[in-house]
Design a protein around this motif. Structure first.
Motif, PDB file in Angstrom:
ATOM      1  N   GLN A  10      -3.799  10.044  -6.365  1.00 55.22           N
ATOM      2  CA  GLN A  10      -2.385   9.720  -6.569  1.00 55.22           C
ATOM      3  C   GLN A  10      -1.876   8.720  -5.528  1.00 55.22           C
ATOM      4  O   GLN A  10      -0.842   8.897  -4.898  1.00 55.22           O
ATOM      5  CB  GLN A  10      -1.544  10.998  -6.564  1.00 55.22           C
ATOM      6  N   LEU A  11      -2.667   7.654  -5.365  1.00 57.94           N
ATOM      7  CA  LEU A  11      -2.313   6.607  -4.407  1.00 57.94           C
ATOM      8  C   LEU A  11      -1.243   5.707  -5.003  1.00 57.94           C
ATOM      9  O   LEU A  11      -1.250   5.434  -6.198  1.00 57.94           O
ATOM     10  CB  LEU A  11      -3.549   5.776  -4.046  1.00 57.94           C
ATOM     11  N   ASP A  12      -0.360   5.242  -4.177  1.00 59.60           N
ATOM     12  CA  ASP A  12       0.731   4.374  -4.616  1.00 59.60           C
ATOM     13  C   ASP A  12       0.365   2.912  -4.364  1.00 59.60           C
ATOM     14  O   ASP A  12       1.063   2.200  -3.627  1.00 59.60           O
ATOM     15  CB  ASP A  12       2.018   4.754  -3.878  1.00 59.60           C
ATOM     16  N   ILE A  13      -0.762   2.490  -4.951  1.00 62.65           N
ATOM     17  CA  ILE A  13      -1.224   1.111  -4.832  1.00 62.65           C
ATOM     18  C   ILE A  13      -1.804   0.672  -6.165  1.00 62.65           C
ATOM     19  O   ILE A  13      -2.068   1.495  -7.039  1.00 62.65           O
ATOM     20  CB  ILE A  13      -2.290   0.939  -3.720  1.00 62.65           C
ATOM     21  N   LEU A  14      -2.007  -0.630  -6.291  1.00 59.24           N
ATOM     22  CA  LEU A  14      -2.619  -1.193  -7.491  1.00 59.24           C
ATOM     23  C   LEU A  14      -4.109  -1.406  -7.249  1.00 59.24           C
ATOM     24  O   LEU A  14      -4.544  -1.561  -6.108  1.00 59.24           O
ATOM     25  CB  LEU A  14      -1.960  -2.523  -7.837  1.00 59.24           C
ATOM     26  N   VAL A  15      -4.871  -1.440  -8.321  1.00 55.23           N
ATOM     27  CA  VAL A  15      -6.318  -1.648  -8.224  1.00 55.23           C
ATOM     28  C   VAL A  15      -6.632  -2.911  -7.436  1.00 55.23           C
ATOM     29  O   VAL A  15      -7.532  -2.919  -6.594  1.00 55.23           O
ATOM     30  CB  VAL A  15      -6.954  -1.708  -9.635  1.00 55.23           C
ATOM     31  N   ASP A  16      -5.876  -3.983  -7.680  1.00 56.30           N
ATOM     32  CA  ASP A  16      -6.108  -5.262  -7.006  1.00 56.30           C
ATOM     33  C   ASP A  16      -5.885  -5.194  -5.493  1.00 56.30           C
ATOM     34  O   ASP A  16      -6.330  -6.077  -4.764  1.00 56.30           O
ATOM     35  CB  ASP A  16      -5.210  -6.348  -7.585  1.00 56.30           C
ATOM     36  N   GLU A  17      -5.203  -4.163  -5.038  1.00 53.15           N
ATOM     37  CA  GLU A  17      -4.922  -4.028  -3.609  1.00 53.15           C
ATOM     38  C   GLU A  17      -6.069  -3.384  -2.835  1.00 53.15           C
ATOM     39  O   GLU A  17      -6.046  -3.365  -1.604  1.00 53.15           O
ATOM     40  CB  GLU A  17      -3.648  -3.212  -3.403  1.00 53.15           C
ATOM     41  N   ILE A  18      -7.048  -2.846  -3.544  1.00 52.56           N
ATOM     42  CA  ILE A  18      -8.193  -2.236  -2.877  1.00 52.56           C
ATOM     43  C   ILE A  18      -9.258  -3.297  -2.657  1.00 52.56           C
ATOM     44  O   ILE A  18      -9.765  -3.888  -3.603  1.00 52.56           O
ATOM     45  CB  ILE A  18      -8.768  -1.067  -3.693  1.00 52.56           C
TER      46      ILE A  18
END
Length: 79
Positions: A10-18
């Protein structure tokens, strides 16, 4: 794998941010030991791979998303 990780934790980030080579713990995604347990459950449930807390390779396995994905690919059971 990044998408599954975001959903499971339940991370509050987008896939592109990883960043695939960024550390999962500490300064990278900032995950903690509870998150490691959640990842182990995810990997076991979705890929049939058991990750044990006393595995001497855990530091390498959990080093980054790329390392975790490579471990899964190398150990995934044939469907």
């Amino acid at each position: 794998m990044a998408e599954r990780l975001i959903q499971a934790l339940q991370l509050d980030i987008l896939v592109d941010e990883i960043v695939p080579d960024a550390p999962l713990f500490g300064d990278g995604l900032g995950l903690d030991s509870i998150d490691a347990l959640e990842i182990a459950l995810l990997v076991s449930r979705d890929y049939g791979i058991t990750l044990k807390s006393d595995d001497p390779d855990n530091k390498t396995i959990f080093a980054s998303l790329r390392a975790l994905s490579a471990h899964i690919q190398a150990h995934r059971k044939a469907a």
